[in-house]
Design a protein around this motif. Structure first.
Motif, PDB file in Angstrom:
ATOM      1  N   ASN A 182      46.579  -6.539  30.169  1.00 23.51           N
ATOM      2  CA  ASN A 182      46.586  -7.398  31.352  1.00 23.51           C
ATOM      3  C   ASN A 182      47.984  -7.962  31.575  1.00 23.51           C
ATOM      4  O   ASN A 182      48.686  -8.323  30.630  1.00 23.51           O
ATOM      5  N   CYS A 183      48.363  -8.067  32.835  1.00 26.90           N
ATOM      6  CA  CYS A 183      49.740  -8.483  33.149  1.00 26.90           C
ATOM      7  C   CYS A 183      50.069  -9.865  32.585  1.00 26.90           C
ATOM      8  O   CYS A 183      51.193 -10.097  32.118  1.00 26.90           O
ATOM      9  N   SER A 184      49.119 -10.784  32.596  1.00 24.44           N
ATOM     10  CA  SER A 184      49.440 -12.161  32.205  1.00 24.44           C
ATOM     11  C   SER A 184      49.842 -12.279  30.739  1.00 24.44           C
ATOM     12  O   SER A 184      50.738 -13.057  30.399  1.00 24.44           O
ATOM     13  N   ILE A 185      49.235 -11.471  29.851  1.00 25.10           N
ATOM     14  CA  ILE A 185      49.537 -11.640  28.431  1.00 25.10           C
ATOM     15  C   ILE A 185      50.916 -11.101  28.077  1.00 25.10           C
ATOM     16  O   ILE A 185      51.461 -11.410  27.025  1.00 25.10           O
ATOM     17  N   GLN A 186      51.495 -10.288  28.994  1.00 26.09           N
ATOM     18  CA  GLN A 186      52.817  -9.732  28.718  1.00 26.09           C
ATOM     19  C   GLN A 186      53.892 -10.817  28.702  1.00 26.09           C
ATOM     20  O   GLN A 186      54.987 -10.605  28.194  1.00 26.09           O
TER      21      GLN A 186
ATOM     22  N   THR B  76      54.221 -13.849  19.102  1.00 25.87           N
ATOM     23  CA  THR B  76      54.241 -12.927  17.966  1.00 25.87           C
ATOM     24  C   THR B  76      55.087 -13.423  16.796  1.00 25.87           C
ATOM     25  O   THR B  76      54.627 -13.376  15.641  1.00 25.87           O
ATOM     26  N   PRO B  77      56.311 -13.935  17.010  1.00 19.47           N
ATOM     27  CA  PRO B  77      57.082 -14.429  15.859  1.00 19.47           C
ATOM     28  C   PRO B  77      56.474 -15.669  15.210  1.00 19.47           C
ATOM     29  O   PRO B  77      56.817 -15.999  14.071  1.00 19.47           O
ATOM     30  N   LEU B  78      55.580 -16.335  15.931  1.00 24.32           N
ATOM     31  CA  LEU B  78      54.973 -17.566  15.406  1.00 24.32           C
ATOM     32  C   LEU B  78      53.711 -17.299  14.595  1.00 24.32           C
ATOM     33  O   LEU B  78      53.173 -18.213  13.967  1.00 24.32           O
TER      34      LEU B  78
ATOM     35  N   VAL C  13      46.291 -22.320  21.249  1.00 24.13           N
ATOM     36  CA  VAL C  13      47.345 -22.131  22.237  1.00 24.13           C
ATOM     37  C   VAL C  13      46.753 -22.426  23.611  1.00 24.13           C
ATOM     38  O   VAL C  13      45.668 -21.949  23.934  1.00 24.13           O
ATOM     39  N   VAL C  14      47.444 -23.214  24.390  1.00 17.87           N
ATOM     40  CA  VAL C  14      47.003 -23.515  25.750  1.00 17.87           C
ATOM     41  C   VAL C  14      47.890 -22.737  26.713  1.00 17.87           C
ATOM     42  O   VAL C  14      49.108 -22.889  26.703  1.00 17.87           O
ATOM     43  N   VAL C  15      47.277 -21.882  27.504  1.00 12.79           N
ATOM     44  CA  VAL C  15      48.020 -21.011  28.416  1.00 12.79           C
ATOM     45  C   VAL C  15      47.524 -21.239  29.842  1.00 12.79           C
ATOM     46  O   VAL C  15      46.322 -21.291  30.091  1.00 12.79           O
ATOM     47  N   THR C  16      48.462 -21.384  30.752  1.00 10.80           N
ATOM     48  CA  THR C  16      48.140 -21.411  32.177  1.00 10.80           C
ATOM     49  C   THR C  16      48.830 -20.232  32.831  1.00 10.80           C
ATOM     50  O   THR C  16      50.046 -20.089  32.714  1.00 10.80           O
ATOM     51  N   THR C  17      48.066 -19.369  33.472  1.00  9.49           N
ATOM     52  CA  THR C  17      48.678 -18.242  34.181  1.00  9.49           C
ATOM     53  C   THR C  17      48.507 -18.474  35.680  1.00  9.49           C
ATOM     54  O   THR C  17      47.432 -18.844  36.153  1.00  9.49           O
ATOM     55  N   LEU C  18      49.567 -18.264  36.403  1.00  5.50           N
ATOM     56  CA  LEU C  18      49.557 -18.357  37.862  1.00  5.50           C
ATOM     57  C   LEU C  18      49.735 -16.940  38.398  1.00  5.50           C
ATOM     58  O   LEU C  18      50.832 -16.409  38.411  1.00  5.50           O
TER      59      LEU C  18
ATOM     60  N   GLU D 125      38.980 -14.256  30.195  1.00  5.39           N
ATOM     61  CA  GLU D 125      38.479 -13.504  29.054  1.00  5.39           C
ATOM     62  C   GLU D 125      39.493 -12.448  28.595  1.00  5.39           C
ATOM     63  O   GLU D 125      39.700 -12.249  27.395  1.00  5.39           O
ATOM     64  N   LYS D 126      40.130 -11.775  29.566  1.00  8.49           N
ATOM     65  CA  LYS D 126      41.148 -10.785  29.200  1.00  8.49           C
ATOM     66  C   LYS D 126      42.298 -11.452  28.448  1.00  8.49           C
ATOM     67  O   LYS D 126      42.815 -10.920  27.458  1.00  8.49           O
ATOM     68  N   SER D 127      42.697 -12.620  28.933  1.00  5.25           N
ATOM     69  CA  SER D 127      43.834 -13.308  28.316  1.00  5.25           C
ATOM     70  C   SER D 127      43.522 -13.760  26.895  1.00  5.25           C
ATOM     71  O   SER D 127      44.414 -13.863  26.064  1.00  5.25           O
ATOM     72  N   GLU D 128      42.255 -14.059  26.616  1.00  3.43           N
ATOM     73  CA  GLU D 128      41.856 -14.486  25.280  1.00  3.43           C
ATOM     74  C   GLU D 128      41.679 -13.306  24.327  1.00  3.43           C
ATOM     75  O   GLU D 128      42.061 -13.380  23.155  1.00  3.43           O
ATOM     76  N   LYS D 129      41.116 -12.222  24.822  1.00  3.18           N
ATOM     77  CA  LYS D 129      40.701 -11.132  23.936  1.00  3.18           C
ATOM     78  C   LYS D 129      41.778 -10.076  23.706  1.00  3.18           C
ATOM     79  O   LYS D 129      41.913  -9.555  22.595  1.00  3.18           O
ATOM     80  N   GLU D 130      42.530  -9.744  24.747  1.00  2.39           N
ATOM     81  CA  GLU D 130      43.449  -8.615  24.625  1.00  2.39           C
ATOM     82  C   GLU D 130      44.555  -8.822  23.588  1.00  2.39           C
ATOM     83  O   GLU D 130      44.926  -7.869  22.894  1.00  2.39           O
ATOM     84  N   PRO D 131      45.087 -10.055  23.433  1.00  2.67           N
ATOM     85  CA  PRO D 131      46.093 -10.215  22.361  1.00  2.67           C
ATOM     86  C   PRO D 131      45.555  -9.859  20.983  1.00  2.67           C
ATOM     87  O   PRO D 131      46.301  -9.410  20.110  1.00  2.67           O
ATOM     88  N   MET D 132      44.254 -10.040  20.780  1.00  2.73           N
ATOM     89  CA  MET D 132      43.670  -9.737  19.469  1.00  2.73           C
ATOM     90  C   MET D 132      43.722  -8.239  19.165  1.00  2.73           C
ATOM     91  O   MET D 132      43.837  -7.842  18.001  1.00  2.73           O
ATOM     92  N   LYS D 133      43.629  -7.417  20.214  1.00  3.57           N
ATOM     93  CA  LYS D 133      43.776  -5.974  19.989  1.00  3.57           C
ATOM     94  C   LYS D 133      45.252  -5.630  19.788  1.00  3.57           C
ATOM     95  O   LYS D 133      45.590  -4.824  18.909  1.00  3.57           O
TER      96      LYS D 133
END
Length: 243
Positions: free
Chosen positions: A167-171, A178-180, A188-193, A222-230
């Motif tokens: 998904n574009c937002s997680i990029q 990742t370094p953290l 982590v609190v994320v706001t995507t516009l 849901e994409k923003s929460e799950k896709e980083p895990m993959k």
């Protein structure tokens, strides 16, 4: 597929096709691939209503990029994604998928091209959770490309395969997080516009968006929460174990 197509180093460029070439994502693929050092767009494919037309005619009145239509594709005859699969597969060595169809049909089309020996690099979400399809951010998880050989064995494909982008937002925030990871952050609190272009629109054709925001897009959270895990997962026994 154009034997006169060579790079500056004398290497022949890779002939590629774009599936869903008339939509906004397809148009962006065309501008990104114009004068590319590795790839040459030799085939454009879309829906039956665009098939048979010159590309410039198929997108007349709905070309949404700031750049003009590149001359190298303007007069290409648009082929039909499903009906012309064999012809497309004979002309290209790789396809970029920007299909705008329902999920099951996208999966079927991308599988069909891979089964014909054509690697598919997909912008779509349809295959992101297929267990043997790597979802790649090159700077983060290039080792997931090892799944390609597993995928080919699973599906009986010799040369073809499918790789997807997330998904574009997680990029924007996965590279920062990742370094953290070694510090084991718990929340982590994320706001995507989301960009208007993400809906395939521009401000000119979507006037109600002037001075407006859309605070919610179904499925995006849901994409923003799950896709980083993959993305952060590890390959084990031929599949990715989620982080």
């Amino acid at each position: 597929a154009g034997s006169s197509i060579f790079t500056q180093t004398g290497m022949k460029k890779i002939p590629v096709g774009i599936l869903g070439a008339t939509g906004m994502v397809g148009q962006r693929f065309i501008t990104l691939l114009n004068n590319h050092p590795w790839f040459e767009v030799v085939c454009l494919a879309a829906s039956p209503k665009s098939a048979g037309k010159k590309y410039k005619d198929a997108v007349a009145g709905r070309w949404m990029m700031e750049e003009s239509i590149p001359q190298v594709v303007a007069n290409l005859i648009v082929q039909e994604v499903e009906a012309d699969m064999d012809k497309i597969a004979s002309e290209v060595s790789l396809v970029f998928s920007a299909l705008d169809m329902d999920k099951d049909k996208i999966i079927a089309v991308e599988n069909a091209f891979a089964s014909r020996g054509i690697p598919v690099v997909s912008n779509n979400s349809a295959h992101r959770w297929s267990s043997d399809v790597p979802m790649i951010m090159p700077e983060i998880n290039p080792e997931h490309l090892d799944l390609i050989s597993v995928q080919q064995k699973n599906r009986g494909w010799e040369k073809g395969f499918i790789v997807v982008k997330p998904n574009c937002s997680i990029q924007s925030y996965v590279p920062l997080l990742t370094p953290l990871l070694k510090f084991q952050p718990k929340k982590v609190v994320v706001t995507t516009l989301q960009a208007v272009s993400g809906a395939g629109k521009t401000m000119q054709i979507w006037p109600e968006m002037q001075e407006n925001v859309i605070p919610f897009i179904s499925g995006e959270e849901e994409k923003s929460e799950k896709e980083p895990m993959k993305i952060w997962g590890k390959i084990k026994d031929g599949a990715i174990v989620l982080a």
